[in-house]
Write a protein that holds these residues in place. Structure first.
Motif, mmCIF file in Angstrom:
data_model
loop_
_atom_site.group_PDB
_atom_site.id
_atom_site.type_symbol
_atom_site.label_atom_id
_atom_site.label_comp_id
_atom_site.label_asym_id
_atom_site.label_seq_id
_atom_site.Cartn_x
_atom_site.Cartn_y
_atom_site.Cartn_z
ATOM 1 N N UNK A 105 -1.653 26.907 2.462
ATOM 2 C CA UNK A 105 -1.083 27.800 1.444
ATOM 3 C C UNK A 105 0.450 27.838 1.455
ATOM 4 N N UNK A 106 1.063 27.539 2.597
ATOM 5 C CA UNK A 106 2.506 27.699 2.677
ATOM 6 C C UNK A 106 3.279 26.415 2.369
ATOM 7 N N UNK A 107 2.571 25.380 1.917
ATOM 8 C CA UNK A 107 3.288 24.213 1.374
ATOM 9 C C UNK A 107 2.841 23.969 -0.074
ATOM 10 N N UNK A 118 -17.065 30.151 11.952
ATOM 11 C CA UNK A 118 -15.984 29.695 11.072
ATOM 12 C C UNK A 118 -14.738 30.526 11.355
ATOM 13 N N UNK A 119 -13.579 29.992 10.980
ATOM 14 C CA UNK A 119 -12.309 30.648 11.280
ATOM 15 C C UNK A 119 -11.714 31.317 10.042
ATOM 16 N N UNK A 120 -11.144 32.481 10.275
ATOM 17 C CA UNK A 120 -10.429 33.197 9.212
ATOM 18 C C UNK A 120 -8.958 32.816 9.211
ATOM 19 N N UNK A 121 -8.500 32.248 10.327
ATOM 20 C CA UNK A 121 -7.061 32.115 10.555
ATOM 21 C C UNK A 121 -6.518 30.717 10.263
ATOM 22 N N UNK A 122 -7.308 29.914 9.518
ATOM 23 C CA UNK A 122 -6.797 28.589 9.147
ATOM 24 C C UNK A 122 -6.412 28.646 7.665
ATOM 25 N N UNK A 123 -7.031 27.825 6.819
ATOM 26 C CA UNK A 123 -6.639 27.844 5.403
ATOM 27 C C UNK A 123 -6.819 29.200 4.741
ATOM 28 N N UNK A 124 -7.695 30.036 5.293
ATOM 29 C CA UNK A 124 -7.952 31.335 4.663
ATOM 30 C C UNK A 124 -6.835 32.343 4.946
ATOM 31 N N UNK A 143 3.605 20.793 8.393
ATOM 32 C CA UNK A 143 2.268 20.280 8.101
ATOM 33 C C UNK A 143 1.433 20.143 9.383
ATOM 34 N N UNK A 144 1.887 20.842 10.456
ATOM 35 C CA UNK A 144 1.177 20.668 11.726
ATOM 36 C C UNK A 144 -0.257 21.174 11.653
ATOM 37 N N UNK A 145 -0.435 22.319 10.995
ATOM 38 C CA UNK A 145 -1.794 22.875 10.924
ATOM 39 C C UNK A 145 -1.864 23.962 9.868
ATOM 40 N N UNK A 146 -3.073 24.197 9.364
ATOM 41 C CA UNK A 146 -3.278 25.336 8.469
ATOM 42 C C UNK A 146 -3.308 26.648 9.248
ATOM 43 N N UNK A 147 -3.281 26.553 10.584
ATOM 44 C CA UNK A 147 -3.237 27.777 11.401
ATOM 45 C C UNK A 147 -1.900 28.496 11.293
#
Ligand code: TLP
Length: 346
Positions: free
Chosen positions: A324-326, A198-204, A6-10
């Protein structure tokens, strides 16, 4: 034991569809403006945010830096929140490479700055003073726990900045989280600002990349700055292809992350001694504090040993990010492990 990260959506990995799109991407040399996939991504980003143009960059940090370089001159002063990512976590790039003074105004617990305090921080015309030329906002607000700036707030504070002849840049690394939570188009949230990234590499879930959006003129200048800092990439369509999938398919699913964050904060609120702020869990980030009588070092160590990875933010503060991965089941499992740990340590 399953690690629940759960450290980051990155940490989200690209989807199968992204990998396929990357494999099949049509490519060219983007420094010549000839990568069709990058061009498509930039056009898509600009049209989604209703800005004239967009620039693909390697990271949110690079986009924010380019915004400062483009909007200011060395020796200018910029105003940003005391909890801003640009102030805390971007290696002081605005000051080191942009030569600007970073003047902070207190962020409240929702990531807002007081209008009066911002107005007071704007320099008047005086031979002794640097010029204040830029106001930076952040939506959603990372250090404030993923809180949202509403269109009303953004337009009032941007209006105030514009009255004083400042430009406004929005660090919208997670702007689509805000849009999904408010159920409005992201373009409404960014309408009052001159530039937004905006970032593509977080929750997206894309592997790399960020988009910096603004007027044609702004983006043209930012493109030159990107080249100067070594960010002109050649067949960048390989990564832009994943970004296109991110924008076309991954935005609405952010609602699942928000639901999981709510599930987590609700569960944590029922563990005796843990402090949480449910009204501030507005998107995918949860801030929490363990009971004051447990040793922080032991809590950090034990959490890790029990396979629950969270970010430690100093003092008593921890950050957990849903992505997405949890799954919901992972959140329940993490809650059980934290509950057990607190019982043992208290
Ligand atoms: N934030 C990361 C870390 O740097 C803390 C995270 O895990 O949340 N603006 C905001 C609001 C951000 O949260 C981040 C990344 C960035 C900019 C920088 O983006 P990158 O990592 O792409 O340079």
């Amino acid at each position: 034991m399953k690690i629940i990260d759960l450290r980051s959506d990155t940490i989200t990995l690209p989807t199968e569809k992204m990998r396929q799109a990357m494999y099949e991407a049509e490519l060219g040399d983007d420094v010549y403006g000839e990568d069709p996939t990058v061009n498509k991504l930039e056009q898509l980003a600009a049209s989604m945010l209703k800005k004239e143009a967009a620039l693909f960059t390697s990271s949110g940090t690079m986009s924010n830096l380019l915004a400062v370089l483009t909007h200011t001159r060395p020796g200018d002063e910029i105003i940003l929140g005391s909890e801003a990512h640009m102030f805390w976590y971007e290696v002081g790039g605005a000051a080191a490479l942009g030569g600007v003074i970073m003047r902070t105004v207190a962020n409240d617990e929702y990531g807002q700055m007081d209008f009066g305090a911002v107005e007071e921080a704007i320099r008047s015309e005086n031979i002794h003073y640097p010029k204040t030329t830029l106001l930076c906002l952040e939506n959603t607000h990372n250090r404030c726990g993923g809180t949202i700036l509403t269109p009303d707030y953004t337009s009032t504070i941007a209006g105030l900045a514009h009255e004083h002849d400042l430009r406004v840049h929005l660090d919208g690394a997670r702007i689509f989280n805000a849009a999904i939570a408010l159920d409005i188009p992201a373009s409404e949230l960014v309408k009052p600002v001159d530039s937004v990234c905006f970032c593509l590499s977080k929750g997206l879930s894309a592997p790399v990349g960020s988009l910096l959006c603004g007027t044609e003129e702004f983006v043209e200048k930012a493109r030159r700055w990107r080249k100067m800092v070594g960010g002109g990439m050649r067949q960048a369509g390989v990564i832009a292809a994943a970004g296109i999938v991110a924008l076309q398919e991954m935005i609405s699913r952010l609602a699942d992350d928000h639901a999981n964050a709510k599930r987590l904060v609700y569960g944590l609120s029922h563990i005796p001694g843990i402090t949480v702020w449910p009204d501030r869990t507005q998107t995918n980030i949860v801030m929490f504090e363990p009971p004051t009588d447990v040793s922080i070092n032991e809590f950090i160590q034990q959490l890790d040993l029990r396979g629950v990875k969270c970010g430690y933010r100093g003092g008593l503060k921890f950050r957990a990010v849903a992505h997405r991965m949890v799954t919901g089941a992972d959140i329940d499992e993490a809650l059980e492990r934290i509950d057990q740990l607190v019982r043992e340590l208290s």
